[in-house]
Design a protein around this motif. Structure first.
Motif, mmCIF file in Angstrom:
data_model
loop_
_atom_site.group_PDB
_atom_site.id
_atom_site.type_symbol
_atom_site.label_atom_id
_atom_site.label_comp_id
_atom_site.label_asym_id
_atom_site.label_seq_id
_atom_site.Cartn_x
_atom_site.Cartn_y
_atom_site.Cartn_z
ATOM 1 N N VAL A 118 0.845 -1.201 0.000
ATOM 2 C CA VAL A 118 0.000 0.000 0.000
ATOM 3 C C VAL A 118 0.878 1.247 0.000
ATOM 4 O O VAL A 118 0.637 2.206 -0.735
ATOM 5 C CB VAL A 118 -0.961 -0.004 1.205
ATOM 6 N N GLY A 119 1.933 1.227 0.817
ATOM 7 C CA GLY A 119 2.859 2.356 0.853
ATOM 8 C C GLY A 119 3.603 2.553 -0.450
ATOM 9 O O GLY A 119 3.801 3.688 -0.910
ATOM 10 N N GLU A 120 4.021 1.439 -1.080
ATOM 11 C CA GLU A 120 4.716 1.534 -2.368
ATOM 12 C C GLU A 120 3.808 2.110 -3.455
ATOM 13 O O GLU A 120 4.243 2.930 -4.269
ATOM 14 C CB GLU A 120 5.189 0.137 -2.794
ATOM 15 N N ILE A 121 2.560 1.674 -3.471
ATOM 16 C CA ILE A 121 1.610 2.196 -4.459
ATOM 17 C C ILE A 121 1.410 3.690 -4.252
ATOM 18 O O ILE A 121 1.402 4.476 -5.213
ATOM 19 C CB ILE A 121 0.272 1.445 -4.362
ATOM 20 N N ALA A 122 1.284 4.118 -2.992
ATOM 21 C CA ALA A 122 1.107 5.538 -2.687
ATOM 22 C C ALA A 122 2.333 6.341 -3.113
ATOM 23 O O ALA A 122 2.215 7.442 -3.677
ATOM 24 C CB ALA A 122 0.836 5.727 -1.193
ATOM 25 N N ARG A 123 3.534 5.787 -2.867
ATOM 26 C CA ARG A 123 4.762 6.489 -3.259
ATOM 27 C C ARG A 123 4.864 6.639 -4.771
ATOM 28 O O ARG A 123 5.278 7.677 -5.286
ATOM 29 C CB ARG A 123 5.990 5.748 -2.720
ATOM 30 N N GLU A 124 4.496 5.564 -5.510
ATOM 31 C CA GLU A 124 4.562 5.645 -6.978
ATOM 32 C C GLU A 124 3.598 6.688 -7.518
ATOM 33 O O GLU A 124 3.904 7.409 -8.464
ATOM 34 C CB GLU A 124 4.283 4.272 -7.584
ATOM 35 N N LYS A 125 2.412 6.773 -6.916
ATOM 36 C CA LYS A 125 1.442 7.789 -7.348
ATOM 37 C C LYS A 125 1.991 9.193 -7.070
ATOM 38 O O LYS A 125 1.865 10.105 -7.876
ATOM 39 C CB LYS A 125 0.120 7.596 -6.601
ATOM 40 N N ARG A 126 2.614 9.344 -5.880
ATOM 41 C CA ARG A 126 3.141 10.648 -5.491
ATOM 42 C C ARG A 126 4.317 11.051 -6.396
ATOM 43 O O ARG A 126 4.409 12.206 -6.844
ATOM 44 C CB ARG A 126 3.597 10.559 -4.039
ATOM 45 N N ASP A 127 5.188 10.098 -6.690
ATOM 46 C CA ASP A 127 6.364 10.401 -7.506
ATOM 47 C C ASP A 127 6.032 10.504 -8.994
ATOM 48 O O ASP A 127 6.775 11.099 -9.766
ATOM 49 C CB ASP A 127 7.431 9.324 -7.308
ATOM 50 N N GLY A 128 4.915 9.831 -9.371
ATOM 51 C CA GLY A 128 4.552 9.831 -10.794
ATOM 52 C C GLY A 128 3.844 11.066 -11.225
ATOM 53 O O GLY A 128 3.680 11.348 -12.386
#
Length: 337
Positions: free
Chosen positions: A327-337
């Motif tokens: 869940v944290g990785e998905i959130a980070r990818e959305k934030r960085d993307g």
């Protein structure tokens, strides 16, 4: 969690060249010592990955040398991205008996599911299932949760899950090309709206599927190559039909009726509509002796069976911590993307 069927921590394990090249991180699951050649002296056992030729070779060497052998594969909760894109899994399975897809002989997973049907640990499975569904997680989690572009209909909507052509899990589950054709034919005559979902590797252009050509020619069948998540599709269908795809298990977790045209690990327990009795009556008889609830099945599949490790620190994790990590990785990818 202690798993008595695993190799001892730090054991001297052999593996084929394919495993050495494709999975250099595997040593972190066995004591951080490098995996050796299958021909090295003084081995405590041999490991193999999947069910293709290198794995068959490793199994043959283990038999010839009289050594223990363990089957390895990705866990059922794998990563955000695809393995073919270089994503390291958050979990693997280590099985001393068979691959989890193998319907001809009981894998360690099958034994654990049967045992779980007699335990009172269903509350753990319930918590895992709720967390997976709430966070819209599946094996791979690289696709957006956008609503698929499908025409509106008042008819019952059936999702047919296509798979990668030649997928070992199809053969191991006693499925075949004919199983996919039968599934499609049955769906067409049912009168329902039929959707065929392409596998993520097919969508990404890496492989071809079993139903790609047949679905394109079949009247009234909608072939879906939308780059949307499994959850997004499951949210808009009434029923799921599959040969041996894990997406059938994702559908079960979400309370959808599931029909199986082969014998994947989640079939034969009384939770699915099974259409494989003719080709595999043995697995039906074997699994019919246990009747796990969905939460007990979930507990065995996600908690008892896989090994979870943080893909950066390699520290052990439990299933709920692995869910939080993804869940944290998905959130980070959305934030960085």
């Amino acid at each position: 969690m202690e798993r008595s069927w695993h190799p001892l921590w730090g054991a001297r394990l052999g593996a084929t060249y394919f495993v050495h090249q494709a999975f250099p991180w595997l040593r972190h699951y066995f004591g951080d010592a490098p995996l050796l050649s299958t021909f090295s002296p003084g081995l405590d056992g041999i490991v193999s990955w999947g069910g293709r030729l290198p794995a068959k070779f490793a199994m043959r060497i283990a038999r010839l040398r009289g050594l223990p052998h363990w089957h390895l594969e990705d866990g059922f909760l794998r990563s955000v991205g695809l393995g073919k894109d270089g994503s390291i899994p958050i979990s693997i399975i280590i099985d001393d008996k068979a691959l989890p897809a193998d319907a001809l002989r009981p894998s360690r997973l099958e034994l654990l599911i049967a045992e779980a049907s007699h335990t009172a640990r269903a509350h753990v499975g319930s918590a895992l299932r709720e967390a997976l569904v709430r966070n819209k997680l599946s094996k791979y989690n690289n696709l957006p949760h956008s609503r698929p572009a499908i025409e509106r209909t008042a008819r019952r909507r059936i999702l047919l899950v296509d798979q990668v052509f030649g997928d070992v899990s199809v053969e191991k589950a006693l499925g075949s090309t004919a199983s996919f054709h039968r599934m499609l034919d049955d769906a067409i005559v049912s009168g329902a709206q039929c959707l065929v979902r392409a596998h993520p590797d097919v969508i990404a252009g890496y492989r071809k599927g079993y139903l790609t050509e047949q679905a394109a020619k079949a009247p009234g069948v909608i072939f879906m190559a939308d780059k949307v998540s499994a959850t997004a599709i499951l949210d808009v269908v009434d029923e799921v039909w599959t040969v041996s795809s894990q997406m059938g298990f994702d559908a079960l977790l979400r309370g959808l009726p599931v029909r199986c045209y082969a014998a994947p690990f989640y079939a034969g327990w009384g939770l699915t509509d099974d259409r494989f009795n003719i080709v595999s009556p043995g697995v039906q008889l074997r699994r019919s002796k246990a009747r796990p609830t969905l939460d007990q099945l979930t507990f065995a599949v996600y908690s008892l069976y896989p090994v979870y490790r943080h893909p950066e620190t390699w520290q052990p994790m439990d299933a709920l911590a692995a869910i939080d990590y993804l869940v944290g990785e998905i959130a980070r990818e959305k934030r960085d993307g």
